[in-house]
Design an enzyme around this catalytic site. Structure first.
Site, PDB file in Angstrom:
ATOM      1  N   HIS A 126       0.879  -1.179   0.000  1.00  0.00           N
ATOM      2  CA  HIS A 126       0.000   0.000   0.000  1.00  0.00           C
ATOM      3  C   HIS A 126       0.917   1.230   0.000  1.00  0.00           C
ATOM      4  O   HIS A 126       2.023   1.191   0.556  1.00  0.00           O
ATOM      5  CB  HIS A 126      -0.834  -0.045   1.288  1.00  0.00           C
ATOM      6  CG  HIS A 126      -1.896   0.985   1.423  1.00  0.00           C
ATOM      7  ND1 HIS A 126      -1.629   2.294   1.756  1.00  0.00           N
ATOM      8  CD2 HIS A 126      -3.241   0.908   1.286  1.00  0.00           C
ATOM      9  CE1 HIS A 126      -2.775   2.971   1.829  1.00  0.00           C
ATOM     10  NE2 HIS A 126      -3.769   2.152   1.541  1.00  0.00           N
ATOM     11  N   ASP A 203       3.430  -4.030   7.832  1.00  0.00           N
ATOM     12  CA  ASP A 203       2.165  -3.298   7.729  1.00  0.00           C
ATOM     13  C   ASP A 203       1.044  -4.292   8.018  1.00  0.00           C
ATOM     14  O   ASP A 203       0.711  -5.136   7.181  1.00  0.00           O
ATOM     15  CB  ASP A 203       2.061  -2.720   6.307  1.00  0.00           C
ATOM     16  CG  ASP A 203       0.700  -2.096   6.038  1.00  0.00           C
ATOM     17  OD1 ASP A 203      -0.218  -2.263   6.851  1.00  0.00           O
ATOM     18  OD2 ASP A 203       0.555  -1.446   4.981  1.00  0.00           O
ATOM     19  N   GLN A 206      -4.200  -4.996   7.246  1.00  0.00           N
ATOM     20  CA  GLN A 206      -5.192  -5.989   6.804  1.00  0.00           C
ATOM     21  C   GLN A 206      -5.038  -7.313   7.546  1.00  0.00           C
ATOM     22  O   GLN A 206      -5.740  -8.271   7.223  1.00  0.00           O
ATOM     23  CB  GLN A 206      -5.066  -6.231   5.285  1.00  0.00           C
ATOM     24  CG  GLN A 206      -5.308  -5.015   4.435  1.00  0.00           C
ATOM     25  CD  GLN A 206      -6.756  -4.504   4.509  1.00  0.00           C
ATOM     26  OE1 GLN A 206      -7.669  -5.213   4.950  1.00  0.00           O
ATOM     27  NE2 GLN A 206      -6.973  -3.276   4.078  1.00  0.00           N
ATOM     28  N   LYS A 229     -10.340  -0.526  10.638  1.00  0.00           N
ATOM     29  CA  LYS A 229     -10.485  -1.726   9.799  1.00  0.00           C
ATOM     30  C   LYS A 229     -10.804  -2.958  10.647  1.00  0.00           C
ATOM     31  O   LYS A 229     -10.911  -4.061  10.149  1.00  0.00           O
ATOM     32  CB  LYS A 229      -9.194  -1.984   9.014  1.00  0.00           C
ATOM     33  CG  LYS A 229      -8.904  -0.891   7.987  1.00  0.00           C
ATOM     34  CD  LYS A 229      -7.689  -1.234   7.187  1.00  0.00           C
ATOM     35  CE  LYS A 229      -7.155  -0.052   6.390  1.00  0.00           C
ATOM     36  NZ  LYS A 229      -7.992   0.334   5.271  1.00  0.00           N
ATOM     37  N   CYS A 368      -4.688   2.272  -3.624  1.00  0.00           N
ATOM     38  CA  CYS A 368      -3.453   2.842  -3.066  1.00  0.00           C
ATOM     39  C   CYS A 368      -2.282   1.887  -3.270  1.00  0.00           C
ATOM     40  O   CYS A 368      -1.439   1.710  -2.373  1.00  0.00           O
ATOM     41  CB  CYS A 368      -3.605   3.188  -1.591  1.00  0.00           C
ATOM     42  SG  CYS A 368      -4.823   4.452  -1.287  1.00  0.00           S
TER      43      CYS A 368
HETATM   44  C1  LIG Z   1      -2.359  -2.708   3.674  1.00  0.00           C
HETATM   45  C2  LIG Z   1      -2.726  -1.318   4.098  1.00  0.00           C
HETATM   46  N1  LIG Z   1      -1.781  -0.521   4.611  1.00  0.00           N
HETATM   47  C3  LIG Z   1      -2.038   0.721   5.029  1.00  0.00           C
HETATM   48  C4  LIG Z   1      -3.299   1.249   4.927  1.00  0.00           C
HETATM   49  C5  LIG Z   1      -3.549   2.642   5.402  1.00  0.00           C
HETATM   50  O1  LIG Z   1      -4.394   2.604   6.523  1.00  0.00           O
HETATM   51  P1  LIG Z   1      -4.956   3.948   7.153  1.00  0.00           P
HETATM   52  O2  LIG Z   1      -5.603   4.706   6.027  1.00  0.00           O
HETATM   53  O3  LIG Z   1      -5.957   3.475   8.162  1.00  0.00           O
HETATM   54  O4  LIG Z   1      -3.822   4.670   7.759  1.00  0.00           O
HETATM   55  C6  LIG Z   1      -4.319   0.478   4.374  1.00  0.00           C
HETATM   56  C7  LIG Z   1      -5.663   1.044   4.178  1.00  0.00           C
HETATM   57  O5  LIG Z   1      -6.386   0.690   3.280  1.00  0.00           O
HETATM   58  C8  LIG Z   1      -4.026  -0.846   3.962  1.00  0.00           C
HETATM   59  O6  LIG Z   1      -4.975  -1.629   3.448  1.00  0.00           O
END
Ligand SMILES: Cc1ncc(COP(=O)(O)O)c(C=O)c1O
Length: 414
Positions: A126, A203, A206, A229, A368
């Site tokens: 992401h 990260d 998910q 999430k 993203c």
């Molecule tokens: C794998 C992953 N990393 C990072 C993020 C960013 O999360 P946040 O917008 O809650 O900071 C997301 C959000 O969709 C994600 O799916």
């Protein structure tokens, strides 16, 4: 027909627990990877906090302020326990995954990365776990390398091993991909980083909502997650990192609460976790997240995973029946609750609008993850993502809506 397809998959959590879903019985919400709906217990926790315990924590000697301080501390303890973190003070509350990774890339990255070093990420990241490291590399002169994926949508571990050289300072990777659903072998990737003496940054945006993550056991140096999430409110999440890493890092933001002593010419820092939580904290968010993890705990994370796997298997089998549909990523065993696809030459944005007309909420776009989309050779995909309140009727509604979309869009434009 496959007996499991005939039997269908039931929801793990009743829709009636989720006021938004209960109020919209015709809605098929398939966008939980973007954000989940909230159970009533979370909404109640927010209201009770403001009705009974609201004051600025850490700053008042009166009972109400102590109650807010206790609520915030208890929330941290409970969330840390849920995530398998024993040293509670190493959980820093942030606005979410994005802020957690930016904190690390700035506060750890600037003093520790320099020209001649290497930073490695994967092709499936992401932007939140890609851009901060890319920009750190640009700012310091470090080399930025991307580990590619196999045709099945998994990290090519041989290539990763070759990329993680002794001058590698950071290996940043997703636990679960938001765009492909791939579940990565976290312990193995962390071990590759450790052998090179690099910081492993996972990260977990998910992963924390869907798996028993057990952060302490993963062997990573840092792990980021987002509360919204995993049934919690927006604006709360966290960074968990090894104590030595956090203690060696300078603060990220300066202001209230993060100081020990402010002299006229110098300042010393508060202990963990306060050193990284400048300003009035998001007590409301922490309390809501505590209620969210309590709800997940009551469902049981093993059952959350089993339900999701059954639903993903069901979805992949049903979607395979649809002509002109191409799915991306691995099979259900190695996949979280995400199915991304392209369909019948219809642009995902158009498709998601057509599906919306049938009450099916899916995400369309690059998720993203533009570097990944480039590798897949598509500008965008449509993504259906599942959570505890979904059942096979949501998948059936998606499949029916896809067939209708084809009739309207493809046949209608001939
Ligand atoms: C794998 C992953 N990393 C990072 C993020 C960013 O999360 P946040 O917008 O809650 O900071 C997301 C959000 O969709 C994600 O799916």
């Amino acid at each position: 027909m496959n007996p499991q397809l005939l039997a269908g998959v039931r929801a793990l959590a009743p829709r009636t627990d989720f006021p938004l879903l209960a109020g919209n019985p015709e809605m098929h919400y398939l966008d939980s990877a973007a954000t989940t709906q909230k159970p009533r217990t979370v909404l109640d926790a927010l209201r009770v906090y403001y009705q009974q315990n609201n004051a600025n924590p850490h700053r008042g000697a009166y009972a109400l302020s102590a109650a807010a301080t206790d609520a915030y501390r208890d929330a941290r303890d409970r969330v840390a326990w849920f995530l398998g973190v024993e040293d509670t003070d190493t959980l820093i509350f942030t606005r979410g995954t994005t802020e957690a990774i930016n904190l690390l890339a700035t506060a750890w990255g600037r003093p520790n990365v320099q020209s001649g070093d290497r930073i490695v990420v994967t092709r499936m990241e992401h932007h939140a776990n890609f851009v901060p490291w890319q920009q750190l590399a640009l700012a310091t002169g470090a080399e930025f390398r991307i580990a590619e994926l196999t045709p099945a949508g998994e990290v090519d571990l041989d290539q990763l091993r070759a990329l993680v050289t002794p001058n590698t300072k950071v290996v940043a990777f997703a636990h679960v991909s938001n765009a492909l659903g791939t579940i990565n072998p976290v312990e193995e990737i962390a071990a590759i980083a450790r052998r090179a003496g690099a910081l492993s940054v996972c990260d977990g945006a998910q992963a924390a909502p869907h798996l028993t993550v057990g952060i302490d056991r993963l062997g990573v140096d840092a792990f980021a997650f987002s509360g919204h999430k995993m049934l919690g409110p927006m604006g709360i999440g966290g960074l968990v990192a090894r104590r030595e890493v956090l203690e060696a890092m300078p603060p990220y933001q300066m202001g209230g609460d993060m100081i020990a002593f402010v002299g006229d010419t110098a300042t010393s820092w508060n202990v963990l976790p306060h050193k990284f939580e400048a300003g009035t904290p998001n007590v409301e968010g922490a309390v809501g997240l505590e209620a969210a993890v309590s709800y997940l705990q009551s469902l049981g994370m093993e059952r959350v995973r089993e339900h999701e796997q059954a639903l993903v298997r069901y979805a992949m089998e049903r979607l395979a029946e649809v002509d002109d549909l191409r799915m991306f990523g691995p099979g259900p065993e190695k996949r979280g609750g995400v199915v991304s696809f392209t369909f019948a030459g219809i642009h995902p944005h158009d498709l998601s609008q057509l599906l919306d007309a049938d009450g099916v909420c899916v995400r369309a776009g690059h998720h993203c993850a533009q570097p990944l989309m480039r590798a897949l050779g598509v500008p965008a995909t449509t993504r259906a993502s599942f959570y505890v309140y979904n059942d096979s009727s949501d998948v059936d509604a998606l499949v029916d809506a896809l067939q209708r979309a084809r009739e309207r869009f493809v046949v209608g434009t001939r």
